[in-house]
Design a protein around this motif. Structure first.
Motif, PDB file in Angstrom:
ATOM      1  N   LYS A   1       3.344  10.309  25.995  1.00 15.62           N
ATOM      2  CA  LYS A   1       4.624   9.955  25.381  1.00 15.62           C
ATOM      3  C   LYS A   1       5.275  11.173  24.746  1.00 15.62           C
ATOM      4  CE  LYS A   1       6.368   6.454  22.078  1.00 15.62           C
ATOM      5  NZ  LYS A   1       5.941   5.314  21.227  1.00 15.62           N
ATOM      6  N   GLU A   2       6.579  11.269  24.853  1.00 14.50           N
ATOM      7  CA  GLU A   2       7.287  12.489  24.462  1.00 14.50           C
ATOM      8  C   GLU A   2       7.314  12.757  22.964  1.00 14.50           C
ATOM      9  OE1 GLU A   2      11.576  12.634  24.752  1.00 14.50           O
ATOM     10  OE2 GLU A   2      11.670  10.487  25.200  1.00 14.50           O
ATOM     11  N   ILE A   3       6.701  11.914  22.149  1.00 16.24           N
ATOM     12  CA  ILE A   3       6.588  12.220  20.719  1.00 16.24           C
ATOM     13  C   ILE A   3       5.258  12.908  20.394  1.00 16.24           C
ATOM     14  CG2 ILE A   3       8.027  10.227  20.145  1.00 16.24           C
ATOM     15  CD1 ILE A   3       5.492   8.956  18.899  1.00 16.24           C
ATOM     16  N   VAL A   4       4.439  13.150  21.424  1.00 16.90           N
ATOM     17  CA  VAL A   4       3.111  13.730  21.238  1.00 16.90           C
ATOM     18  C   VAL A   4       3.158  15.206  21.634  1.00 16.90           C
ATOM     19  CG1 VAL A   4       0.681  13.598  21.900  1.00 16.90           C
ATOM     20  CG2 VAL A   4       2.058  11.492  21.737  1.00 16.90           C
TER      21      VAL A   4
ATOM     22  N   ALA B   1      -1.519  18.107  20.335  1.00 18.18           N
ATOM     23  CA  ALA B   1      -1.964  17.075  19.400  1.00 18.18           C
ATOM     24  C   ALA B   1      -3.469  16.881  19.559  1.00 18.18           C
ATOM     25  CB  ALA B   1      -1.235  15.763  19.676  1.00 18.18           C
ATOM     26  N   VAL B   2      -4.140  16.432  18.509  1.00 16.54           N
ATOM     27  CA  VAL B   2      -5.591  16.242  18.576  1.00 16.54           C
ATOM     28  C   VAL B   2      -5.961  15.277  19.705  1.00 16.54           C
ATOM     29  CG1 VAL B   2      -7.599  15.326  17.350  1.00 16.54           C
ATOM     30  CG2 VAL B   2      -5.959  16.783  16.153  1.00 16.54           C
ATOM     31  N   ALA B   3      -5.181  14.216  19.877  1.00 21.46           N
ATOM     32  CA  ALA B   3      -5.479  13.252  20.941  1.00 21.46           C
ATOM     33  C   ALA B   3      -5.407  13.915  22.312  1.00 21.46           C
ATOM     34  CB  ALA B   3      -4.510  12.073  20.865  1.00 21.46           C
TER      35      ALA B   3
ATOM     36  N   THR C   1      -7.970   0.142  16.066  1.00 21.37           N
ATOM     37  CA  THR C   1      -8.001   0.080  14.609  1.00 21.37           C
ATOM     38  C   THR C   1      -7.348   1.340  14.036  1.00 21.37           C
ATOM     39  OG1 THR C   1     -10.086  -1.152  14.684  1.00 21.37           O
ATOM     40  CG2 THR C   1      -9.502  -0.107  12.595  1.00 21.37           C
ATOM     41  N   PRO C   2      -6.477   1.215  13.046  1.00 22.96           N
ATOM     42  CA  PRO C   2      -5.827   2.398  12.470  1.00 22.96           C
ATOM     43  C   PRO C   2      -6.852   3.437  12.012  1.00 22.96           C
ATOM     44  CG  PRO C   2      -4.816   0.400  11.629  1.00 22.96           C
ATOM     45  CD  PRO C   2      -6.010  -0.033  12.414  1.00 22.96           C
ATOM     46  N   GLY C   3      -6.572   4.692  12.314  1.00 24.00           N
ATOM     47  CA  GLY C   3      -7.436   5.783  11.900  1.00 24.00           C
ATOM     48  C   GLY C   3      -8.471   6.199  12.915  1.00 24.00           C
ATOM     49  N   LEU C   4      -8.730   5.369  13.923  1.00 18.76           N
ATOM     50  CA  LEU C   4      -9.729   5.746  14.925  1.00 18.76           C
ATOM     51  C   LEU C   4      -9.253   6.919  15.770  1.00 18.76           C
ATOM     52  CD1 LEU C   4     -11.224   2.437  16.381  1.00 18.76           C
ATOM     53  CD2 LEU C   4     -12.315   4.112  14.885  1.00 18.76           C
ATOM     54  N   VAL C   5      -7.960   6.946  16.089  1.00 13.17           N
ATOM     55  CA  VAL C   5      -7.392   8.031  16.880  1.00 13.17           C
ATOM     56  C   VAL C   5      -6.521   8.881  15.958  1.00 13.17           C
ATOM     57  CG1 VAL C   5      -6.014   8.658  18.899  1.00 13.17           C
ATOM     58  CG2 VAL C   5      -7.356   6.534  18.913  1.00 13.17           C
ATOM     59  N   PRO C   6      -6.812  10.168  15.801  1.00 12.78           N
ATOM     60  CA  PRO C   6      -6.033  11.008  14.891  1.00 12.78           C
ATOM     61  C   PRO C   6      -4.553  11.069  15.285  1.00 12.78           C
ATOM     62  CG  PRO C   6      -8.062  12.110  15.537  1.00 12.78           C
ATOM     63  CD  PRO C   6      -7.928  10.913  16.420  1.00 12.78           C
TER      64      PRO C   6
ATOM     65  N   THR D   1      -0.075   4.319  15.224  1.00 16.78           N
ATOM     66  CA  THR D   1      -1.394   4.324  15.836  1.00 16.78           C
ATOM     67  C   THR D   1      -1.286   4.699  17.310  1.00 16.78           C
ATOM     68  OG1 THR D   1      -2.042   2.488  14.374  1.00 16.78           O
ATOM     69  CG2 THR D   1      -3.482   2.955  16.244  1.00 16.78           C
ATOM     70  N   PRO D   2      -1.853   5.846  17.744  1.00 19.80           N
ATOM     71  CA  PRO D   2      -1.862   6.170  19.170  1.00 19.80           C
ATOM     72  C   PRO D   2      -2.758   5.189  19.933  1.00 19.80           C
ATOM     73  CG  PRO D   2      -2.400   8.088  17.798  1.00 19.80           C
ATOM     74  CD  PRO D   2      -2.488   6.884  16.923  1.00 19.80           C
ATOM     75  N   GLY D   3      -2.372   4.907  21.184  1.00 19.74           N
ATOM     76  CA  GLY D   3      -3.187   4.005  21.992  1.00 19.74           C
ATOM     77  C   GLY D   3      -2.894   4.153  23.470  1.00 19.74           C
TER      78      GLY D   3
END
Length: 463
Positions: free
Chosen positions: A79-82, A109-111, A193-198, A211-213
């Motif tokens: 996604k273009e916000i990453v 990004a970390v992800a 779950t919030p926080g699982l993906v930086p 929350t990234p997913g």
């Protein structure tokens, strides 16, 4: 079979068996994007040459040592916000597009870094609703009907996956922005779950709720991406369950069916499809029971205040610096957000905590909730709401946002087509940090719907 038709799981097996190479897979995906994106307008940029170099390197490594894991050599859109190192992070913003050099990050990004380390090949950026602050992604078209919205804000990601332009994609979800487009485009979409993906390296909208997913064509595909993003062992089995020959044992799983809020005003076809899904889970042995969830509208109102205030704080400066670059929709929302008082914001945060605790109490004996993902399917662009008195943003997020606001993981799975041949989705909401159980039930749902042979209009166009 065209390699672009392969799911992530199928592609991984084919690569491991040397039946298809990462280069062949990437080329097939990029060829399809070239054929379809004039219809979809789902990509911001495609990096075929750079991605091909990565695919060649992956191919050499796999020949020598075998694949590192299920994502090695697999093309993925982001996604273009990453943030992607060296690539302007445009975030669907005309202001950023006017000054792209000012928005070029030095690092991923970390992800994205985790995806690349697992061998995934980033081949494109997908379109987002402006600043990820909306539910339609207006410039992008639904691959099932080009006159209809793909949902948002991760609309480009869902459109690409549904059209077989890459098996998986990375999106973000603040109030449903992965699950809404996944539902209306007929893909799987997972909000962990919030926080699982930086969130580091992702343009923020709401620091409380972003929350990234992942999005994919199957539950296993999204689980494979989530495992890389989180480092979790996402075993497909259920905890402490004796697995049956088909890999399922749902007898220990407690399924909650809301009697309040989630079915209110729902399209009858979607409600019927959701109830068929619940009946199928019951037949597979799950324990289904009705639950009355508290304070649906109170939760939605508080969520709107939190998102509005945080988005206004993050992006409200554009109202003075570059107001003409904003669409009327986002300009209006940012202006409202800037006017939210600190007292109202803190009261809304207290409400979120209070309602979340109440949900925890009600759902203490429930493992997974089953609800419609959306109350309506994809509508034509510019079509009037079926509920003229309701804000379209609230109508689209009403059933997805509670999972964000109560800190729970949620997934949408296709559950059929309506009479207009538009996809419908069913939503599962799980316990925080219990993605394994959520994914196991999602796999059971997936088995109840003959979906894999459903082909959107875009797939036909590519032939």
């Amino acid at each position: 079979m065209d390699a672009a038709e392969l799911t992530l799981t199928q592609a991984h097996r084919a690569i491991a068996r040397a039946e298809v190479s990462p280069v062949e897979l990437l080329d097939a995906v990029c060829t399809r994007v070239a054929a379809l994106d004039s219809h979809l307008n789902a990509t911001v940029a495609v990096f075929h040459d750079a991605a091909r170099s990565c695919a060649r390197a992956a191919e050499r490594e796999i020949v020598r040592n075998g694949p590192r894991g299920p994502l090695h050599g697999i093309p993925i859109s982001v996604k273009e916000i990453v943030d992607l190192a060296g690539v302007p992070t445009l975030a669907g913003s005309a202001s950023r597009a006017a000054h792209p050099d000012a928005h070029v990050p030095a690092r991923d990004a970390v992800a994205v870094r985790r995806l690349r380390e697992a061998g995934a090949i980033v081949f494109a950026t997908s379109r987002s609703h402006e600043l990820a602050y909306g539910v339609t992604t207006p410039r992008t078209h639904n691959p099932w009907r080009y006159d209809r919205s793909p949902g948002g804000s991760s609309g480009g990601a869902a459109a690409l996956v549904a059209a077989r332009c890459g098996p998986v994609a990375l999106g973000t979800d603040t109030a449903g922005s992965v699950r809404i487009p996944a539902s209306v485009c007929g893909t799987v979409g997972l909000k962990p779950t919030p926080g699982l993906v930086p969130r580091t390296g992702i343009v923020p909208l709401s620091e409380t709720l972003d929350t990234p997913g992942p999005l994919g064509r199957t539950v296993d595909d999204t689980a494979a991406v989530l495992a890389v993003l989180t480092g979790m062992d996402l075993n497909p089995g259920l905890p402490d369950a004796t697995r049956l020959p088909n890999g399922l044992n749902l007898s220990e799983v407690r399924i909650g069916v809301p009697t309040t809020y989630f079915f209110d005003g729902c399209d009858p076809e979607i409600a019927a499809a959701t109830h068929r899904t619940i009946a199928a889970l019951d037949e597979l042995g799950a324990q289904t029971r009705e639950v009355a969830l508290p304070y649906g509208q109170e939760l939605a109102t508080a969520g709107g205040i939190v998102v509005g205030a945080e988005a206004g704080a993050e992006h409200g400066g554009l109202l003075e610096e570059d107001p003409d670059s904003l669409t009327d929709e986002v300009r209006s929302k940012l202006a409202v957000g800037r006017d939210i008082s600190a007292v109202d914001y803190l009261d809304a945060q207290r409400t979120l905590r209070s309602v979340s605790r109440r949900w925890d109490a009600v759902l203490r004996d429930i493992d997974v909730l089953v609800t419609p993902t959306l109350a309506a399917t994809a509508r034509p662009f510019g079509a009037a709401s079926t509920d003229p008195g309701q804000d379209p943003r609230i109508r689209h997020t009403r059933l997805t946002q509670p999972a964000n606001l109560t800190g729970r993981p949620a997934i949408t799975i296709p559950c059929g087509l309506d009479t207009a041949d538009i996809p419908m989705g069913v939503q599962l909401i799980g316990r925080a940090h219990e993605e394994n159980t959520l994914l196991a039930v999602a796999r059971a749902v997936e088995m109840t719907v003959a979906w894999s042979d459903r082909v959107p209009l875009a797939a036909d166009t590519a032939q």
